[in-house]
Write a protein that holds these residues in place. Structure first.
Motif, PDB file in Angstrom:
ATOM      1  N   PRO A  28       0.798  -1.226   0.000  1.00  0.00           N
ATOM      2  CA  PRO A  28       0.000   0.000   0.000  1.00  0.00           C
ATOM      3  C   PRO A  28       0.834   1.281   0.000  1.00  0.00           C
ATOM      4  N   LEU A  29       2.132   1.180   0.258  1.00  0.00           N
ATOM      5  CA  LEU A  29       2.990   2.367   0.200  1.00  0.00           C
ATOM      6  C   LEU A  29       3.089   2.906  -1.218  1.00  0.00           C
ATOM      7  N   LEU A  30       2.909   2.044  -2.209  1.00  0.00           N
ATOM      8  CA  LEU A  30       2.936   2.475  -3.601  1.00  0.00           C
ATOM      9  C   LEU A  30       1.619   3.162  -3.926  1.00  0.00           C
ATOM     10  N   GLN A  31       1.716   4.345  -4.490  1.00  0.00           N
ATOM     11  CA  GLN A  31       0.514   5.105  -4.819  1.00  0.00           C
ATOM     12  C   GLN A  31       0.532   5.467  -6.297  1.00  0.00           C
ATOM     13  N   VAL A  32       0.562   4.450  -7.126  1.00  0.00           N
ATOM     14  CA  VAL A  32       0.648   4.654  -8.563  1.00  0.00           C
ATOM     15  C   VAL A  32      -0.681   5.201  -9.067  1.00  0.00           C
ATOM     16  N   ARG A  33      -0.596   6.291  -9.822  1.00  0.00           N
ATOM     17  CA  ARG A  33      -1.800   6.895 -10.396  1.00  0.00           C
ATOM     18  C   ARG A  33      -2.001   6.374 -11.812  1.00  0.00           C
ATOM     19  N   LYS A  34      -3.144   6.683 -12.358  1.00  0.00           N
ATOM     20  CA  LYS A  34      -3.414   6.379 -13.762  1.00  0.00           C
ATOM     21  C   LYS A  34      -3.739   7.692 -14.470  1.00  0.00           C
ATOM     22  N   ASP A  35      -3.264   7.812 -15.716  1.00  0.00           N
ATOM     23  CA  ASP A  35      -3.555   9.019 -16.472  1.00  0.00           C
ATOM     24  C   ASP A  35      -4.956   8.915 -17.069  1.00  0.00           C
ATOM     25  N   LEU A  36      -5.336   9.902 -17.845  1.00  0.00           N
ATOM     26  CA  LEU A  36      -6.684   9.921 -18.417  1.00  0.00           C
ATOM     27  C   LEU A  36      -6.938   8.736 -19.343  1.00  0.00           C
ATOM     28  N   GLY A  37      -5.880   8.189 -19.921  1.00  0.00           N
ATOM     29  CA  GLY A  37      -6.015   7.023 -20.793  1.00  0.00           C
ATOM     30  C   GLY A  37      -6.024   5.712 -20.033  1.00  0.00           C
ATOM     31  N   GLY A  38      -5.885   5.759 -18.695  1.00  0.00           N
ATOM     32  CA  GLY A  38      -5.898   4.549 -17.877  1.00  0.00           C
ATOM     33  C   GLY A  38      -4.528   3.896 -17.732  1.00  0.00           C
ATOM     34  N   ARG A  39      -3.469   4.560 -18.237  1.00  0.00           N
ATOM     35  CA  ARG A  39      -2.123   4.005 -18.124  1.00  0.00           C
ATOM     36  C   ARG A  39      -1.514   4.397 -16.777  1.00  0.00           C
ATOM     37  N   ARG A  40      -0.763   3.470 -16.201  1.00  0.00           N
ATOM     38  CA  ARG A  40      -0.111   3.721 -14.926  1.00  0.00           C
ATOM     39  C   ARG A  40       0.972   4.791 -15.095  1.00  0.00           C
ATOM     40  N   VAL A  41       1.039   5.687 -14.100  1.00  0.00           N
ATOM     41  CA  VAL A  41       2.053   6.732 -14.094  1.00  0.00           C
ATOM     42  C   VAL A  41       2.766   6.662 -12.751  1.00  0.00           C
ATOM     43  N   TYR A  42       4.055   6.377 -12.802  1.00  0.00           N
ATOM     44  CA  TYR A  42       4.879   6.249 -11.602  1.00  0.00           C
ATOM     45  C   TYR A  42       5.656   7.541 -11.401  1.00  0.00           C
ATOM     46  N   ASN A  43       5.789   7.959 -10.139  1.00  0.00           N
ATOM     47  CA  ASN A  43       6.628   9.120  -9.848  1.00  0.00           C
ATOM     48  C   ASN A  43       7.925   8.635  -9.197  1.00  0.00           C
ATOM     49  N   SER A  44       8.802   9.573  -8.886  1.00  0.00           N
ATOM     50  CA  SER A  44      10.115   9.219  -8.327  1.00  0.00           C
ATOM     51  C   SER A  44       9.987   8.460  -7.012  1.00  0.00           C
ATOM     52  N   ARG A  45       9.022   8.826  -6.199  1.00  0.00           N
ATOM     53  CA  ARG A  45       8.816   8.129  -4.923  1.00  0.00           C
ATOM     54  C   ARG A  45       8.454   6.662  -5.164  1.00  0.00           C
ATOM     55  N   ASP A  46       7.553   6.432  -6.120  1.00  0.00           N
ATOM     56  CA  ASP A  46       7.170   5.050  -6.458  1.00  0.00           C
ATOM     57  C   ASP A  46       8.388   4.254  -6.923  1.00  0.00           C
ATOM     58  N   ILE A  47       9.226   4.876  -7.741  1.00  0.00           N
ATOM     59  CA  ILE A  47      10.415   4.192  -8.256  1.00  0.00           C
ATOM     60  C   ILE A  47      11.356   3.834  -7.111  1.00  0.00           C
ATOM     61  N   ARG A  48      11.551   4.767  -6.192  1.00  0.00           N
ATOM     62  CA  ARG A  48      12.433   4.492  -5.046  1.00  0.00           C
ATOM     63  C   ARG A  48      11.907   3.313  -4.235  1.00  0.00           C
ATOM     64  N   ILE A  49      10.616   3.289  -3.996  1.00  0.00           N
ATOM     65  CA  ILE A  49      10.021   2.193  -3.231  1.00  0.00           C
ATOM     66  C   ILE A  49      10.177   0.881  -3.996  1.00  0.00           C
TER      67      ILE A  49
END
Length: 115
Positions: A28-49
Motif C-alpha cells: 500500500p505504500l505504492l501510490q501509482v496513479r493512472k492518467d486519463l487514458g488509464g495508463r499507470r504513471v509512476y513518480n520518483s517516490r514510487d520508483i524508489r520504493i
C-alpha cells in the motif's frame, strides 16, 4: 520530478509488468496513479520504493510480506534525516536518467528527410 510509464519502469527495474502490478496491489505504500487514458504513471517516490522492494526480495530474499513490513519500518523508524537525503539524491538521479533516456531516444530516431 519525472513521471514514468510502466514500460519505463519495467526497463529500469528489469522486472516484468505483471510483477509490478502485483506489487502495487500488495504494497500500500505504492501510490501509482493512472492518467486519463488509464495508463499507470509512476513518480520518483514510487520508483524508489520499487527499487528498494526489488532489492529486499531478490537480494535479501525477503518474502513480499516481509519486504513490505521492512519498507514500512524503514520509512517510519529512526534515521529519517539520512533517508531523506538519500531519497533526494535518488530522485535527482532518476530525473537525470529520464532526461538521458529521452535524449538517447531522440538520437536513435532516424533522420527525416524534408518532403
Amino acid at each position: 520530478m519525472g513521471t514514468y510509464q510502466i514500460g519505463d519502469v519495467e526497463r529500469l527495474l528489469q522486472v516484468k509488468a505483471h510483477v509490478l502490478r502485483y506489487w502495487e496491489k500488495e504494497v500500500p505504500l505504492l501510490q501509482v496513479r493512472k492518467d486519463l487514458g488509464g495508463r499507470r504513471v509512476y513518480n520518483s517516490r514510487d520508483i524508489r520504493i520499487l527499487l528498494r522492494l526489488k532489492y529486499l526480495i531478490y537480494e535479501r530474499h525477503f518474502t513480499l510480506e516481509g519486504a513490505r513490513d521492512e519498507l514500512l519500518r524503514e520509512l517510519t523508524g529512526p534515521g529519517q534525516d539520512l533517508r531523506a537525503e538519500l531519497d533526494a539524491l535518488r530522485s535527482q538521479l532518476l530525473d537525470l536518467y529520464s532526461i538521458v533516456t529521452q535524449r538517447t531516444t531522440q538520437i536513435d530516431e532516424p533522420l527525416q528527410s524534408p518532403e
